[in-house]
Design an enzyme around this catalytic site. Structure first.
Site, PDB file in Angstrom:
ATOM      1  CG  PHE A 244      -1.740   1.260   1.126  1.00 46.21           C
ATOM      2  CD1 PHE A 244      -3.025   1.431   0.654  1.00 46.21           C
ATOM      3  CD2 PHE A 244      -1.428   2.485   2.092  1.00 46.21           C
ATOM      4  CE1 PHE A 244      -3.775   2.403   0.466  1.00 46.21           C
ATOM      5  CE2 PHE A 244      -2.314   3.373   2.088  1.00 46.21           C
ATOM      6  CZ  PHE A 244      -3.330   3.519   1.283  1.00 46.21           C
TER       7      PHE A 244
ATOM      8  CG  ASP B 276       5.716   3.504   1.689  1.00 48.97           C
ATOM      9  OD1 ASP B 276       5.719   3.982   2.535  1.00 48.97           O
ATOM     10  OD2 ASP B 276       4.753   3.117   0.833  1.00 48.97           O
TER      11      ASP B 276
ATOM     12  CE  LYS C 130      -0.502   5.715   7.723  1.00 49.22           C
ATOM     13  NZ  LYS C 130      -0.366   5.213   6.561  1.00 49.22           N
TER      14      LYS C 130
HETATM   15  C1  LIG Z   1      -0.384   5.273   5.008  1.00 49.10           C
HETATM   16  C2  LIG Z   1       0.442   4.965   4.096  1.00 49.10           C
HETATM   17  C3  LIG Z   1       0.861   5.738   2.813  1.00 49.10           C
HETATM   18  C4  LIG Z   1      -0.175   6.826   2.388  1.00 49.10           C
HETATM   19  O1  LIG Z   1      -0.086   7.904   3.476  1.00 49.10           O
HETATM   20  P1  LIG Z   1      -1.176   8.909   3.279  1.00 49.10           P
HETATM   21  O2  LIG Z   1      -0.514   9.911   4.176  1.00 49.10           O
HETATM   22  O3  LIG Z   1      -2.478   8.242   3.486  1.00 49.10           O
HETATM   23  O4  LIG Z   1      -1.340   9.356   1.950  1.00 49.10           O
HETATM   24  C5  LIG Z   1       1.656   5.172   2.265  1.00 49.10           C
HETATM   25  N1  LIG Z   1       2.408   4.199   2.384  1.00 49.10           N
HETATM   26  C6  LIG Z   1       2.067   3.531   3.664  1.00 49.10           C
HETATM   27  C7  LIG Z   1       3.136   2.179   3.689  1.00 49.10           C
HETATM   28  C8  LIG Z   1       1.248   3.740   4.266  1.00 49.10           C
HETATM   29  O5  LIG Z   1       1.032   3.104   5.279  1.00 49.10           O
END
Ligand SMILES: *Cc1c(COP(=O)(O)O)cnc(C)c1O
Length: 401
Positions: free
Chosen positions: A128, A213, A242
């Site tokens: 994701f 990521d 986050k």
């Molecule tokens: C939450 C998340 C995103 C996206 O972040 P947003 O602030 O919602 O755009 C991307 N990568 C990972 C691994 C995430 O957990």
């Protein structure tokens, strides 16, 4: 009828205040927060240092745009550089934007080297990366891509944790590998450290970039500042968000200097990204996360959580199918007949415990990083109570049937 888009299957529950690991609803009910706004409230709620910082910042400059120098952004960028693999930072407002910047940086690096056809990125099933057009294409989850026209081209998706599949997927057009060291939304799947080392070696061998990521697994959550440290490797580019803002919208794309150097004026930008207010808060979060002992505390709590989950698994082997994750990004795969979405609703309504589900019927633990072992015991106790209640209901149905 709400005036809002129906994009979220929201609970009607609304909160009025927060104190550390507790959230207090409008009716006064206290909840134990093992959700943390989906891994955002790293310091819990109403951390005194963050509150003081925000109040002071409110009377100063909130926003100027990146047309001007932003001292708080320079400082936060330098501190991230000093504490990671990176030499260069671009600030965003979200995780998806941090990934967008990472993709653009990787592709533009090869464009500037005279290899414009080298834009393909190997990514992984179960990942994701956000909800923008680029990041849904990057993750390739068909549920998120369908219905939105042609997806952004240039992504290949393979199963994670199998290095042979990666080797087979590399072509002369591959510019990068994009991966979450611990997949969050997809089901809390931690990559083996050997696998991450293997990816690094493949990138070195083929002149590709390793893009991580760490939006969810970074910023202390796994018990290291960033999860790549467990493997003893360094990425070339990394997306962060986050936890970095502790609840204030902030994200960042970090890169090695030679990789970021083609990103000159005109190649990328953001009006809000890294504004004075956001970076002032970001610096305050970092003050706390880099305090001596903070990340070691996360590491210890991660181990304690694991231990308590092992005990839970021994007590309820039928319910706890598998333990997953790393540190305070943990998960338990629960048995299929207990749908995780219903189970999190039950924990919330009957046990005042806030948790999030993940793919593959996984119950996800994302507590604030400041939790204590007593909080862990309380949460695991509530989960055990919920299993016991389901069992009792099942027996009753059995008897009446
Ligand atoms: C939450 C998340 C995103 C996206 O972040 P947003 O602030 O919602 O755009 C991307 N990568 C990972 C691994 C995430 O957990």
């Amino acid at each position: 009828m709400s005036a809002l888009y129906g994009t979220y299957a929201r609970s009607p529950l609304a909160f009025e205040r927060g104190e550390g690991v507790r959230l207090i609803a409008q009716d006064g009910t206290r909840y134990l927060d093992f959700h943390a706004g989906i891994a955002v409230n790293a310091l819990g709620h109403a951390d005194p240092h963050l509150v003081r910082t925000l109040k002071d910042a409110a009377e100063k400059v909130w926003h100027t745009s990146n047309v001007f120098t932003i001292p708080e952004q320079e400082r936060l960028g330098q501190r991230l550089v000093d504490n990671t693999f990176a030499d260069s930072v671009f600030f965003t407002n979200s995780g998806a934007e941090a990934i967008e910047c990472a993709i653009k940086t990787a592709r533009h690096h090869f464009f500037a080297k005279g290899e414009p056809d080298r834009y393909e990125i190997i990514a992984f099933t179960g990942s994701f990366h956000g909800r923008t057009m680029g990041t849904i294409a990057a993750a390739g989850n068909p549920h998120y891509v369908e219905g939105f026209g042609p997806p952004l081209a240039g992504f290949t998706h393979i199963k994670p944790n199998d290095i042979k599949l990666v080797e087979a997927a590399i072509t002369s057009r591959t510019c990068a590998i994009l991966i979450e060291p611990v997949q969050g939304e997809g089901g809390v799947t931690a990559m083996d450290v050997e696998y991450l080392r293997g990816l690094r070696a493949l990138c070195d061998k083929h002149g590709m970039l390793l893009v991580l990521d760490e939006v969810q697994c970074g910023y202390g959550r796994t018990g290291k500042f960033f999860a790549y440290e467990w493997a003893g490797i360094e990425p070339d580019i990394m997306a962060v968000a986050k936890g970095i803002g502790g609840g204030f919208p902030l994200g960042a794309c970090l890169a090695k200097g030679d990789v970021a150097k083609s990103m000159v004026p005109g190649t990328h930008g953001s009006t809000y990204g890294g504004n004075p207010l956001a970076c002032t808060i970001g610096n305050a979060v970092l003050d706390r996360v880099l305090e001596p002992g903070f990340i070691e505390h996360v590491n210890q709590m991660g181990q304690r959580l694991r231990w308590h989950l092992q005990q839970l698994q021994q007590r309820y082997p039928d319910y706890v199918v598998e333990l997953r994750g790393k540190g305070l990004l943990a998960g338990i795969k629960i048995k299929d007949s207990v749908v995780v979405r219903d189970f999190t609703a039950r924990l919330r309504d009957d046990h005042q415990l806030l948790m999030q589900g993940a793919g593959d019927n996984v119950l996800r633990f994302l507590p604030p990083l400041i939790i204590t072992e007593a909080d862990i015991e309380e949460a695991v106790g509530k989960i055990a109570d919920a299993f016991a209640a389901i069992e009792a209901e099942g027996d009753k149905e059995h008897v009446t049937a």
